[in-house]
Design an enzyme around this catalytic site. Structure first.
Site, PDB file in Angstrom:
ATOM      1  N   GLU A  68      16.742  10.094  -7.196  1.00 23.16           N
ATOM      2  CA  GLU A  68      15.355   9.642  -7.109  1.00 23.16           C
ATOM      3  C   GLU A  68      14.390  10.744  -6.691  1.00 23.16           C
ATOM      4  O   GLU A  68      13.249  10.785  -7.139  1.00 23.16           O
ATOM      5  CB  GLU A  68      15.244   8.458  -6.133  1.00 23.16           C
ATOM      6  CG  GLU A  68      15.976   7.200  -6.590  1.00 23.16           C
ATOM      7  CD  GLU A  68      17.478   7.233  -6.339  1.00 23.16           C
ATOM      8  OE1 GLU A  68      17.960   8.191  -5.690  1.00 23.16           O
ATOM      9  OE2 GLU A  68      18.182   6.311  -6.789  1.00 23.16           O
ATOM     10  N   PHE A  93      14.804   2.488  -2.967  1.00 27.76           N
ATOM     11  CA  PHE A  93      15.122   3.867  -3.336  1.00 27.76           C
ATOM     12  C   PHE A  93      13.891   4.649  -3.783  1.00 27.76           C
ATOM     13  O   PHE A  93      13.983   5.821  -4.116  1.00 27.76           O
ATOM     14  CB  PHE A  93      16.177   3.877  -4.449  1.00 27.76           C
ATOM     15  CG  PHE A  93      17.376   3.028  -4.133  1.00 27.76           C
ATOM     16  CD1 PHE A  93      17.989   3.116  -2.892  1.00 27.76           C
ATOM     17  CD2 PHE A  93      17.872   2.126  -5.050  1.00 27.76           C
ATOM     18  CE1 PHE A  93      19.087   2.324  -2.584  1.00 27.76           C
ATOM     19  CE2 PHE A  93      18.972   1.326  -4.749  1.00 27.76           C
ATOM     20  CZ  PHE A  93      19.582   1.422  -3.511  1.00 27.76           C
ATOM     21  N   HIS A 119      12.324  -5.200  -7.013  1.00 28.06           N
ATOM     22  CA  HIS A 119      13.303  -5.859  -6.147  1.00 28.06           C
ATOM     23  C   HIS A 119      12.925  -5.657  -4.676  1.00 28.06           C
ATOM     24  O   HIS A 119      13.731  -5.257  -3.844  1.00 28.06           O
ATOM     25  CB  HIS A 119      14.706  -5.346  -6.427  1.00 28.06           C
ATOM     26  CG  HIS A 119      15.163  -5.586  -7.838  1.00 28.06           C
ATOM     27  ND1 HIS A 119      14.507  -5.051  -8.923  1.00 28.06           N
ATOM     28  CD2 HIS A 119      16.199  -6.298  -8.340  1.00 28.06           C
ATOM     29  CE1 HIS A 119      15.123  -5.432 -10.036  1.00 28.06           C
ATOM     30  NE2 HIS A 119      16.148  -6.187  -9.717  1.00 28.06           N
ATOM     31  N   ARG A 178      11.781  -9.296  -8.252  1.00 22.94           N
ATOM     32  CA  ARG A 178      12.970  -9.149  -9.075  1.00 22.94           C
ATOM     33  C   ARG A 178      12.816  -9.665 -10.507  1.00 22.94           C
ATOM     34  O   ARG A 178      13.617  -9.362 -11.369  1.00 22.94           O
ATOM     35  CB  ARG A 178      14.119  -9.894  -8.381  1.00 22.94           C
ATOM     36  CG  ARG A 178      15.430  -9.608  -9.024  1.00 22.94           C
ATOM     37  CD  ARG A 178      16.584 -10.140  -8.242  1.00 22.94           C
ATOM     38  NE  ARG A 178      17.811  -9.710  -8.917  1.00 22.94           N
ATOM     39  CZ  ARG A 178      19.022  -9.941  -8.467  1.00 22.94           C
ATOM     40  NH1 ARG A 178      19.189 -10.579  -7.350  1.00 22.94           N
ATOM     41  NH2 ARG A 178      20.065  -9.527  -9.127  1.00 22.94           N
TER      42      ARG A 178
END
Lengths: 328, 281
Positions: A68, A93, A119, A178
């Site tokens: 990332e 992340f 998410h 999500r």
């Protein structure tokens, strides 16, 4: 009334789904007119739905693998040449793991990178705290130059992604759930219902204002409905843009309803509630006030449907919190 | 003979510009009362070779789309680049006199939005190569033939992100990306090999799929040859140039000393340093 089975997430009625993860689809529509759009993922192109863009524009879609920091910083390099990179991965992340890269390589040079943390909150349920993101609003909000947006549903993110391509300068952190949540907005090709920086008053009310963002907007509307049955009139505001915050919407609510409850799928420290509190405290406008969310804690393990109930982040729970606020 | 003479003139020019970089570094750091001598001096010849022979740029059009990009992963060497940017005409030399003053465009680490000729803001060690991956990808998308050069320190290779980027560049077939490792063998706390060894450097890059070239980072003729013989930017394999350098090069009491990574010269030492640089061959 959930359109996903509360235990299995099996789809009940797909046609009614809001699909929060509409960025990829939206970008695919914008791609021809905007060759500057590129998309970057970190092995999560499928669950973030960036694949929808990648399928149509494979040459402009880059999978960086599970890396990332490199992805976010490379996006900054792309943006420095005039591209508009959309970077999507799980919020845990992105807004958390890659926070320094976002701060130094994206926010500080004020580049047109669009970060999409998906998410968010506890949407990942029993996957655990490593996959939850209840700090990302606080982190990104404190970065100068950064715009922070938590759209209520897929219609909302589609509209604001489009605005961000056509008429917005500077970095943006989108915070979306999500893709298995209830719809708030009904798509209307004739009008744009969500504009960056402008709060939406979705329900009128005079006793209390619930200011929510993201998937909690839908739950706030449910709570308002339940409170109505008890004779409590609740205004509901979708504060999708947390930074810059629509101060006027906050102050009008404080003056006109005398009580504000903020609801977010985030730690109450540093998120939407803190942003609203800052406006209130500095304005001198006084009202009853409570921030609702996670109270400086990591979530329990559990299936999301039940976790939202446990943390009073469903309609019923929010209604209880609201009543407590008004009765104290 | 004409060619030889021309190349000798070029080498001499670059040598003088490397001295300019060092002398101005001393002057600017004396304004700030603290700065990176050692890690700037180790790349003086690299900077001068880049700006007076290698890089394609237009000082009158600093945002030219097809310019070569140069990004310093080791942004703390920027003090050695600013004087060259002024010298080639990106901005008036006098602007450097504001170095580190409140509101100045010029600080220890470079800011792309304040300084013409700086292609990317840097300072957080380990970001540079990733930025370069993005710039090199953009060149591919835009069908432009510019190269992207990224200068890194040897200590910078300790950052994990460097290896994320190192993995991605061959994957994306970025033959238009050139990394330069200023292998001066010291970091803030001491000798790199003693603190956290990054050897074998060559093997690491080779195993990540890079074209690896070793060069004496202070030998201008060797640097020119290396840059002139780079693979064409439309090839698939990125190149890393591992430049063997000496921290503090040019000032005897600084050479190889990590103590001079960040420091401030006293008046007597400053004069000694200036005299030694002026007498460099």
């Amino acid at each position: 009334m959930t359109t996903f089975h509360k235990d299995t997430w099996e789809l009940y009625k797909s046609t009614e789904m809001a699909k929060q993860l509409t960025a990829g689809e939206t970008l695919a529509k914008l791609g021809d007119d905007h060759p500057e759009i590129v998309a970057l993922c970190a092995d999560l192109g499928k669950p973030t739905r960036l694949w929808d863009f990648g399928a149509k524009y494979p040459d402009r879609f880059f999978n960086f693998g599970i890396a990332e920091k490199n992805m976010v910083t490379a996006a900054a390099g792309l943006a420095s040449t005039g591209k508009i990179p959309f970077v999507a991965t799980y919020a845990s992340f992105l807004g958390i793991l890659a926070a320094e890269n976002i701060r130094t390589a994206v926010a500080y040079p004020n580049l047109n990178v669009r970060l999409i943390g998906t998410h968010t909150g506890i949407a990942m349920g029993f996957y655990g705290s490593s996959h939850h993101a209840t700090e990302d609003i606080a982190i990104t909000r404190s970065m100068a130059n950064m715009t922070v947006i938590s759209p209520a549903d897929g219609v909302a993110i589609a509209e604001m992604v489009e605005e961000s391509v056509k008429a917005y300068e500077g970095p943006i952190y989108f915070r979306v759930s999500r893709g298995r949540e209830e719809q708030v907005y009904t798509k209307d090709a004739a009008k744009v219902q969500n504009r960056i920086g402008k709060a939406n008053i979705l329900r009128k009310g005079s006793d209390l204002t619930i200011i929510a963002c993201g998937i909690e907007v839908h739950e706030a509307l449910q709570a308002a409905e339940q409170l109505q049955d008890k004779g409590i009139s609740v205004r509901v505001i979708d504060m999708h843009t947390i930074k810059p915050l629509d101060r006027e919407a906050v102050l009008n609510s404080a003056r006109e309803t005398g009580a504000i409850l903020t609801v977010e799928e985030h730690n109450v420290m540093g998120g939407l509630g803190s942003a609203v509190a800052e406006v209130l405290m500095e304005s001198g406008v006084n009202c009853k006030f409570k921030r609702h969310g996670f109270y400086d804690e990591y979530s329990l393990i559990g299936k999301p449907f039940y976790l939202y109930q446990h943390y009073k982040l469903d309609g019923k729970g929010i209604a209880m919190v609201a009543e407590d606020l008004l009765n104290n | 003979m004409v060619n030889l003479t021309a190349s000798q003139v070029k080498v001499n020019l670059i040598k003088e510009k490397a001295k300019l970089s060092r002398l101005e570094t001393i002057r600017l750091i004396s304004l700030a009362k603290s700065g990176h001598y050692g890690s700037s001096f180790s790349c003086s010849e690299i900077f001068a070779t880049l700006y007076y022979h290698v890089l394609r740029y237009d000082p009158n059009n600093p945002k030219w789309k097809n310019r070569d990009r140069f990004v310093m992963g080791k942004g703390h060497s920027a003090v050695g680049v600013y004087p060259l940017l002024a010298d080639v005409g990106f901005f008036p030399k006098e602007e450097l006199d504001t170095y580190t003053e409140v509101g100045s465009a010029f600080g220890d680490h470079p800011d792309m939005n304040k300084i013409k000729g700086i292609d990317f803001s840097s300072g957080s060690i380990g970001h540079g190569l990733s930025v370069g991956v993005g710039m090199a990808l953009a060149a591919r998308l835009d069908n432009l033939d510019y190269r992207t050069y990224i200068l890194m320190g040897d200590g910078e290779l300790q950052e994990g992100q460097v290896w994320e980027a190192a993995m991605s560049a061959p994957n994306f077939k970025l033959g238009n990306l050139v990394a330069i490792v200023d292998n001066n063998k010291v970091t803030v706390d001491g000798v790199t090999a003693e603190n956290m060894s990054i050897e074998p450097i060559r093997d690491k890059w080779e195993s990540f799929g890079w074209n690896v070239i070793d060069v004496d980072g202070h030998d201008i003729e060797a640097l020119i040859r290396t840059f002139e013989n780079l693979p064409s930017p439309d090839t698939d394999v990125p190149t890393v140039i591992i430049a063997d350098t000496v921290a503090g090069k040019g000032v005897s009491f600084m050479e190889n000393g990590y103590e001079w990574h960040v420091a401030n010269l006293g008046e007597d030492d400053k004069i000694r340093a200036i005299n030694e640089i002026k007498e460099m061959n």
